[in-house]
Design an enzyme around this catalytic site. Structure first.
Site, PDB file in Angstrom:
ATOM      1  N   CYS A 298      35.457  43.321  38.897  1.00  0.00           N
ATOM      2  CA  CYS A 298      35.251  41.916  38.525  1.00  0.00           C
ATOM      3  C   CYS A 298      34.850  41.700  37.071  1.00  0.00           C
ATOM      4  O   CYS A 298      35.445  40.830  36.412  1.00  0.00           O
ATOM      5  CB  CYS A 298      34.300  41.234  39.487  1.00  0.00           C
ATOM      6  SG  CYS A 298      33.005  42.268  40.180  1.00  0.00           S
TER       7      CYS A 298
ATOM      8  N   ARG B  63      32.050  54.763  43.399  1.00  0.00           N
ATOM      9  CA  ARG B  63      30.686  54.392  43.789  1.00  0.00           C
ATOM     10  C   ARG B  63      30.007  55.635  44.331  1.00  0.00           C
ATOM     11  O   ARG B  63      30.597  56.362  45.132  1.00  0.00           O
ATOM     12  CB  ARG B  63      30.704  53.305  44.880  1.00  0.00           C
ATOM     13  CG  ARG B  63      31.350  52.027  44.414  1.00  0.00           C
ATOM     14  CD  ARG B  63      31.346  50.971  45.499  1.00  0.00           C
ATOM     15  NE  ARG B  63      32.142  49.830  45.055  1.00  0.00           N
ATOM     16  CZ  ARG B  63      32.439  48.781  45.833  1.00  0.00           C
ATOM     17  NH1 ARG B  63      31.986  48.737  47.077  1.00  0.00           N
ATOM     18  NH2 ARG B  63      33.174  47.792  45.369  1.00  0.00           N
TER      19      ARG B  63
ATOM     20  N   GLN C 278      41.088  49.641  45.138  1.00  0.00           N
ATOM     21  CA  GLN C 278      41.159  48.388  45.874  1.00  0.00           C
ATOM     22  C   GLN C 278      42.455  47.649  45.526  1.00  0.00           C
ATOM     23  O   GLN C 278      42.952  47.768  44.420  1.00  0.00           O
ATOM     24  CB  GLN C 278      39.992  47.476  45.456  1.00  0.00           C
ATOM     25  CG  GLN C 278      38.638  48.031  45.801  1.00  0.00           C
ATOM     26  CD  GLN C 278      37.521  47.157  45.246  1.00  0.00           C
ATOM     27  OE1 GLN C 278      37.531  46.791  44.079  1.00  0.00           O
ATOM     28  NE2 GLN C 278      36.578  46.821  46.100  1.00  0.00           N
TER      29      GLN C 278
ATOM     30  N   ASP D 182      42.572  44.769  44.582  1.00  0.00           N
ATOM     31  CA  ASP D 182      41.577  43.778  44.193  1.00  0.00           C
ATOM     32  C   ASP D 182      42.237  42.572  43.535  1.00  0.00           C
ATOM     33  O   ASP D 182      43.340  42.660  43.010  1.00  0.00           O
ATOM     34  CB  ASP D 182      40.586  44.426  43.212  1.00  0.00           C
ATOM     35  CG  ASP D 182      39.257  43.694  43.189  1.00  0.00           C
ATOM     36  OD1 ASP D 182      39.083  42.764  43.994  1.00  0.00           O
ATOM     37  OD2 ASP D 182      38.401  44.053  42.372  1.00  0.00           O
TER      38      ASP D 182
ATOM     39  N   HIS E 113      41.044  38.498  41.677  1.00  0.00           N
ATOM     40  CA  HIS E 113      40.042  37.472  41.441  1.00  0.00           C
ATOM     41  C   HIS E 113      40.728  36.156  41.174  1.00  0.00           C
ATOM     42  O   HIS E 113      41.665  36.092  40.387  1.00  0.00           O
ATOM     43  CB  HIS E 113      39.119  37.867  40.289  1.00  0.00           C
ATOM     44  CG  HIS E 113      38.276  39.055  40.627  1.00  0.00           C
ATOM     45  ND1 HIS E 113      38.679  40.341  40.366  1.00  0.00           N
ATOM     46  CD2 HIS E 113      37.093  39.154  41.281  1.00  0.00           C
ATOM     47  CE1 HIS E 113      37.751  41.181  40.813  1.00  0.00           C
ATOM     48  NE2 HIS E 113      36.783  40.492  41.380  1.00  0.00           N
TER      49      HIS E 113
ATOM     50  N   LYS F  95      30.796  34.515  52.065  1.00  0.00           N
ATOM     51  CA  LYS F  95      32.018  35.322  52.092  1.00  0.00           C
ATOM     52  C   LYS F  95      32.619  35.399  53.478  1.00  0.00           C
ATOM     53  O   LYS F  95      31.946  35.155  54.478  1.00  0.00           O
ATOM     54  CB  LYS F  95      31.723  36.730  51.586  1.00  0.00           C
ATOM     55  CG  LYS F  95      30.734  37.482  52.457  1.00  0.00           C
ATOM     56  CD  LYS F  95      30.596  38.938  52.035  1.00  0.00           C
ATOM     57  CE  LYS F  95      29.602  39.646  52.941  1.00  0.00           C
ATOM     58  NZ  LYS F  95      29.579  41.090  52.773  1.00  0.00           N
TER      59      LYS F  95
ATOM     60  N   HIS G 165      36.186  36.776  44.631  1.00  0.00           N
ATOM     61  CA  HIS G 165      36.557  38.193  44.740  1.00  0.00           C
ATOM     62  C   HIS G 165      37.309  38.332  46.054  1.00  0.00           C
ATOM     63  O   HIS G 165      36.798  37.898  47.080  1.00  0.00           O
ATOM     64  CB  HIS G 165      35.330  39.095  44.823  1.00  0.00           C
ATOM     65  CG  HIS G 165      34.299  38.829  43.771  1.00  0.00           C
ATOM     66  ND1 HIS G 165      34.103  39.678  42.710  1.00  0.00           N
ATOM     67  CD2 HIS G 165      33.416  37.820  43.607  1.00  0.00           C
ATOM     68  CE1 HIS G 165      33.123  39.203  41.946  1.00  0.00           C
ATOM     69  NE2 HIS G 165      32.684  38.082  42.471  1.00  0.00           N
TER      70      HIS G 165
END
Length: 641
Positions: free
Chosen positions: A341, A370, A388, A390, A392, A472, A518
């Site tokens: 992000c 991570r 991911q 991912d 946004h 979320k 996200h």
RNA sequence: GCUCAUAUAGCUCAGCGGUAGAGCACUUGCUUGGUAAGUAAGAGGUCACCGGUUCAAGUCCGGUUAUGAGCUCCA
């Protein structure tokens, strides 16, 4: 008094009669099978007196509710007692039922290991053989405390102390009264109702589920009405374990892990093929939904993580790098990105954005690292390095609801294509500590809820489980052994755009912070591929299968024809291999079947002479002979989502 | 991170103080066989790593690392 039964018939019994009296009144068979009752929806013991008109149903041992009560009695009355008998210096905590069984938490000085389970089981059998009846006594708080203090059961004392209840603490006794259990009940009226069971595993579990508290020993078991059901359950578990993606990953030669990089995947050619297929599929879907694909750095200076707040809140989960001082011109501390992000905001921040530009949707196949706690890693499902799908969405508050709807449509379409008709949706609402006004949270939560409702999906609300920066939605799939894994996610964020100065110019010419969402559909490729493997037990859909077609020659005279077929298939983009080894066809069929190759083409003299193929599909013993051209057409047609 | 367990050949596992084993896979012969294991021989190991006990340690003890089942965590 009048007792209304589930079929709406009414029976009249004197006040103070019990469920057992009622069952006897109805029939001897029922009285024999009755273990508890339900009054106006609340479960009670079979011998509890009933004092007024009510709706009542009798719970029999062979019903689901009866089975659960049996499991409960088994753990709280039998397992607990067995533990006290064997481990004199043990303290009982709690023993609830769970899916298919039960557990009991106990504090013991000496460790209990799986090797000890047999002797505990033996003791349980001994207790059950007494066929003791179980009776209940109601005690005041004071008396209950006194009893459990004298029994030296600190956890029971704590439970009683923390209870709001003043009176009527339920204490259950077996015939000899040498064992007392505090319990909300109901229990079986007698140990004679206990069926077949097996203690399955031992592990640690924190008291009250809090890692600050002492770790107790938890003993798990499974229980069923008879031996046959127990055996079926145990063999089902064994079957499910054969679908384990870690096992299949080895057998199908997809990936491996090794000590030097715990929690990081070494993808083998076949595994990486699945990954690439999935990624190409996803890339197309994202493009179709208006996302712009970008790519951002893996290693980023700590300054950005400080600005985003990760350095403060997430540092213990980050891989931090330093450049070797001897060779570095400047000393910088970097971190491998744990999330994409902040980098996406940097891309957003290039140039001035107008309200007319929104929503802007960036997508990245973002490789994240991570540092997950060592005990949490699990094959592909929970790793330290993952990618991911991912993305946004930068939008205005007004656009949240429509973007939520679009996202759920995208996600459900992708899941359906990948074979997942069922998934759970969880809506997590505001936590206690949070940013943003209640007003904004109200609107955000209701936009999310409205969007799911409009599309008609069932969902569950998880109060207070939202992130500090916004509510979320999580999308959850289940693995082979019934464990849930969060895959898709859709998180509103009112915080980060402000922190990182993301702005757009509104209609009025003033600068505003956009809302940032996200979102991920698959979640991570690693986890999703793990789920896919388990869901299909390795037999992936044709378009995802790493080896799609193996051409297996029966005699070496047909090698040239086999290679010709392979080349023709490859020209059509099919992942085809020829197996020309000097082995029997049954050997080749066995090997490729166990590697879950969707299509095996067996080629012998007949096929060569007629220019045909004998086609065998995974999971089927049939083999059809097709003209080569037709077979190629058919196979090519199958190679799409 | 916590509790308990596990770590021996490419894979699945046996061995539990006294010369490292099996099946499959692999290599080489023989075998050209029609839909889930043809056959014989051969090669393959620093028994995870570090330390201790012992005349002697895959084997017993301690530590480390990794893995497994749970627990906690997953912003």
């Amino acid at each position: 008094m009048k007792l209304t039964l589930p079929d709406n018939s009414i029976r009249e019994l004197p006040e103070g009669s019990s469920g057992y009296d009622l069952a006897k009144d109805i029939g001897a068979g029922l009285a024999k099978a009755a273990v508890a009752i339900e009054i106006d929806g609340e479960q009670k013991d079979l011998h509890d007196p009933i004092n007024s008109d009510c709706c009542i149903s009798i719970i029999t041992i062979d019903s689901d509710k009866g089975l659960e009560i049996m499991r409960h009695t088994l753990t709280a009355q039998v397992l607990a007692r067995a533990l006290k008998n064997i481990y004199s210096k043990s303290f009982l905590a709690i023993g609830p039922t769970i899916d298919n069984g039960f557990y009991y938490d106990v504090e013991v000085d000496e460790g209990i290991s799986v090797d000890d389970l047999q002797k505990i089981e033996d003791e349980m059998h001994r207790i059950i053989k007494t066929n003791s009846s179980i009776t209940k006594k109601l005690k005041s708080k004071k008396d209950a405390l006194k009893i459990f203090k004298s029994l030296k059961e600190p956890y029971k004392v704590e439970i009683i102390n923390e209870s709001d209840q003043k009176d009527d603490f339920q204490l259950y006794y077996q015939d000899d009264e040498k064992f007392i259990d505090l319990c909300r009940g109901p229990h079986l009226p007698s140990l004679s109702f206990i069926g077949s069971f097996k203690l399955t595993k031992v592990s640690g579990a924190y008291w009250k589920g809090d890692s600050e508290n002492k770790m107790l020993t938890r003993i798990y078991g499974t229980a069923w009405n008879n031996e046959k059901e127990l055996d079926k359950y145990l063999s089902d578990i064994e079957e499910a374990q054969k679908r384990d993606h870690r096992q299949l990953g080895k057998e199908m030669n997809l990936f491996h892990f090794q000590d030097e990089a715990p929690g990081m995947v070494f993808w083998h050619p076949y595994g990486w093929t699945i990954y690439r297929q999935l990624q190409n599929f996803m890339r197309q879907k994202l493009e179709d939904s208006g996302y712009l694909e970008i790519n951002t750095p893996l290693v980023v200076d700590r300054k950005l993580w400080e600005a985003s707040g990760h350095w403060d809140k997430y540092r213990e989960n980050m891989f931090i790098t330093e450049i070797d001082e001897e060779h570095a011109n400047e000393k910088r501390v970097n971190a491998l990105k744990p999330m994409n992000c902040p980098c996406h905001v940097q891309v957003y921040n290039q140039g001035i954005k107008s309200y007319k530009d929104l929503p802007i949707k960036f997508a990245e196949f973002g490789s994240c690292h991570r540092y997950e706690p060592s005990g949490t890693m699990h094959g592909l499902m929970r790793v330290r390095g993952f990618t991911q799908d991912d993305g946004h969405i930068f939008c205005t508050e007004d656009q949240i609801e429509s973007e939520t709807g679009k996202f759920i449509e995208l996600l459900s379409g992708v899941y359906a294509d990948l074979g997942f008709k069922d998934f759970d949706i969880k809506l997590s609402t505001r936590p206690e500590t949070r940013v943003g006004s209640d007003d904004v949270w109200d609107r955000a939560e209701s936009s999310l809820e409205a969007a799911i409702k409009n599309l008609g999906y069932p969902y569950k609300i998880d109060e207070g489980d939202g992130a500090f920066y916004g509510p979320k939605l999580d999308f959850v799939l289940t693995d082979a052994i019934g464990r849930d894994w969060q895959c898709g996610t859709f998180q509103l964020d009112f915080n980060l755009p402000e922190r990182l100065n993301a702005e757009y110019v509104g209609e009025d010419g003033n600068k505003n912070n956009p809302v940032m969402i996200h979102r991920a559909v698959l979640g991570s490729f690693e986890r999703f591929i793990g789920i896919l493997i388990e869901n299909y037990a390795g037999k992936l859909p044709f378009w995802l299968a790493p080896q799609q077609v193996v051409i297996a020659s029966i005699i070496s005279d047909v090698n040239d024809y086999s290679i010709e077929i392979m080349d023709l298939l490859k020209k059509e983009g099919i992942r085809a291999e020829a197996d020309l080894r000097n082995e029997k066809i049954s050997y080749k069929v066995r090997e490729h079947s166990s590697k879950k190759v969707p299509i095996i083409l067996a080629i012998g003299n007949n096929e060569k002479n007629d220019r045909t193929v004998s086609i065998r599909r995974i999971g089927s013993n049939n083999n059809n002979v097709l003209k080569l051209d037709d077979a190629i057409k058919e196979i090519t047609k199958e190679n799409s989502v």
